[in-house]
Scaffold this motif. Structure first.
Motif, mmCIF file in Angstrom:
data_model
loop_
_atom_site.group_PDB
_atom_site.id
_atom_site.type_symbol
_atom_site.label_atom_id
_atom_site.label_comp_id
_atom_site.label_asym_id
_atom_site.label_seq_id
_atom_site.Cartn_x
_atom_site.Cartn_y
_atom_site.Cartn_z
ATOM 1 N N LYS A 10 35.859 -100.090 -59.163
ATOM 2 C CA LYS A 10 35.059 -101.266 -59.328
ATOM 3 C C LYS A 10 35.507 -102.391 -58.595
ATOM 4 O O LYS A 10 34.651 -103.286 -58.217
ATOM 5 N N GLU A 47 34.326 -92.981 -54.505
ATOM 6 C CA GLU A 47 33.107 -93.788 -55.037
ATOM 7 C C GLU A 47 32.630 -94.851 -54.006
ATOM 8 O O GLU A 47 31.487 -95.487 -53.940
ATOM 9 N N HIS A 51 29.003 -97.739 -51.624
ATOM 10 C CA HIS A 51 29.019 -99.152 -51.429
ATOM 11 C C HIS A 51 29.077 -99.723 -50.209
ATOM 12 O O HIS A 51 28.493 -100.351 -49.786
ATOM 13 N N LYS A 99 26.670 -105.994 -59.921
ATOM 14 C CA LYS A 99 26.653 -104.496 -60.151
ATOM 15 C C LYS A 99 27.598 -103.680 -59.763
ATOM 16 O O LYS A 99 27.945 -102.667 -60.758
ATOM 17 N N GLN A 102 30.024 -103.561 -62.716
ATOM 18 C CA GLN A 102 29.651 -102.884 -63.798
ATOM 19 C C GLN A 102 29.650 -101.475 -63.497
ATOM 20 O O GLN A 102 29.153 -100.558 -64.393
ATOM 21 N N GLU A 104 28.032 -99.710 -60.922
ATOM 22 C CA GLU A 104 26.839 -99.302 -60.543
ATOM 23 C C GLU A 104 26.876 -99.533 -59.057
ATOM 24 O O GLU A 104 27.256 -100.574 -58.441
ATOM 25 N N TRP A 106 24.325 -100.291 -56.066
ATOM 26 C CA TRP A 106 22.986 -101.077 -55.867
ATOM 27 C C TRP A 106 22.681 -101.075 -54.595
ATOM 28 O O TRP A 106 23.489 -101.623 -53.499
#
Length: 115
Positions: A10, A47, A51, A99, A102, A104, A106
């Motif tokens: 994150k 992950e 992004h 985002k 959090q 997510e 986006w």
């Protein structure tokens, strides 16, 4: 250990989105910093790949829109296009970074998919 991994993902995703603002300090850094971060961290944090793809697609789209706005200056509406693009270039990374913090992914609106 899993909690630390998610927290790190994150954090790096948020940094990746916000690194677009580096261009306001050092010219061209806003284009290079996110891509460099993505390429360096995507293997350690899989992950982060989504992004990085979203941000890179936005950077490419932003460049294409800038060229179109430059051409449209001669018609008179290019200045409006540049103003809108400048506003979106401030808003989209902020939303993406929030985002990402959090957890997510986006996808920036108006982004053309290249990667």
């Amino acid at each position: 250990m899993e909690q630390t991994y998610q927290s790190e993902t994150k954090t790096w995703a948020m940094i990746l989105h916000f690194s677009q603002f580096a261009g306001y300090v050092v010219p061209i850094a806003g284009f290079l910093a996110p891509i460099i971060i993505w390429q360096l961290k995507k293997n350690d944090l899989p992950e982060l790949d989504a992004h990085g793809r979203n941000v890179t697609n936005w950077i490419i789209s932003e460049f294409i829109y800038s060229v179109a706005c430059f051409i449209l200056i001669f018609v008179g509406i290019g200045f409006l296009g540049f103003a809108l693009l400048a506003l979106l270039s401030l808003i989209f990374p902020i939303i993406g970074g929030v985002k990402a913090s959090q957890g997510e992914v986006w996808k920036y609106p108006l982004t053309l998919s290249f990667i």
